[in-house]
Design an enzyme around this catalytic site. Sequence first.
Site, mmCIF file in Angstrom:
data_model
loop_
_atom_site.group_PDB
_atom_site.id
_atom_site.type_symbol
_atom_site.label_atom_id
_atom_site.label_comp_id
_atom_site.label_asym_id
_atom_site.label_seq_id
_atom_site.Cartn_x
_atom_site.Cartn_y
_atom_site.Cartn_z
ATOM 1 N N ARG A 67 11.484 -2.617 9.783
ATOM 2 C CA ARG A 67 10.943 -1.532 10.601
ATOM 3 C C ARG A 67 10.867 -2.006 12.048
ATOM 4 N NH1 ARG A 67 5.489 0.392 8.011
ATOM 5 N NH2 ARG A 67 4.579 -0.511 9.889
ATOM 6 N N ARG A 86 -0.064 -8.039 13.899
ATOM 7 C CA ARG A 86 -0.610 -7.089 12.919
ATOM 8 C C ARG A 86 -1.458 -7.811 11.883
ATOM 9 N NH1 ARG A 86 4.351 -4.475 11.913
ATOM 10 N NH2 ARG A 86 3.747 -4.144 9.767
ATOM 11 N N ARG A 102 11.766 -5.965 5.717
ATOM 12 C CA ARG A 102 11.630 -4.518 5.701
ATOM 13 C C ARG A 102 12.406 -3.857 6.830
ATOM 14 N NH1 ARG A 102 5.448 -2.424 5.271
ATOM 15 N NH2 ARG A 102 5.446 -2.822 7.504
ATOM 16 N N ARG A 152 -9.085 1.539 9.057
ATOM 17 C CA ARG A 152 -8.574 0.236 9.468
ATOM 18 C C ARG A 152 -9.661 -0.606 10.147
ATOM 19 N NH1 ARG A 152 -2.958 0.877 8.727
ATOM 20 N NH2 ARG A 152 -1.684 -0.572 9.892
ATOM 21 N N LYS A 170 0.829 -1.211 0.000
ATOM 22 C CA LYS A 170 0.000 0.000 0.000
ATOM 23 C C LYS A 170 0.867 1.266 0.000
ATOM 24 C CE LYS A 170 -2.157 -0.841 3.942
ATOM 25 N NZ LYS A 170 -1.526 -2.118 4.361
#
Length: 184
Positions: A130, A141, A128, A89, A14
């Site tokens: 993060r 998540r 990634r 969300r 996204k």
Amino acid sequence: MTRLIFLGPPGAGKGTQAEVLANHWSIPHISTGEILRQAMKERSPLGVKAQSYVDRGELVPDQLVQDLVEERLNQPDTPSGWILDGFPRNVSQASFLDELLQKRVPDGVSVINLEVPDEVLISRLLGRGRKDDTEEVIRRRLEVYREQTAPLIDFYRERQQLKSVDGNQSLEKVTAEVQKLVDP
Ligand code: AMP
């Protein structure tokens, strides 16, 4: 005028797609996750309130995120269009956005659902790096996505606003498909 919402699980792309397309259309890319990360970095009151939720992979309370979205959509760069990434969300955020937009945008909003298989998501997220991309937080998540965010697929499908794109393709191919759906 383009007003777009990106739906999809964490790791679906996204943020990447929103950034490329916002540049292409010269409209703002509004990422609630990015705004929250910036606020946490600055230790602003919003950042301090959001931190423990983000660190655990939980959703930040609706009121906090809704206030920040309302404030952001009131900025002078938004009348030409925008891309929302990471908001709404859950169903209550979607209803809030509906009401907010009814006040200001008469014609609708397109919702793009990026579909990517779970195995691909997990390997993308682990790569990634993060702070909230540890294995345990990623698992949470994804659960939060399934329980709270995925119901929005039906919410927008019933209103005929939903368009789905296979997100398990090259970045360029996904961008091209979204472009074709949005400005045919
Ligand atoms: P993202 O960058 O969209 O993956 O968001 C990172 C984290 O920020 C999420 O795991 C949530 O903790 C928080 N967050 C971002 N957007 C929202 C939202 N619309 N509602 C609640 N929490 C959010």
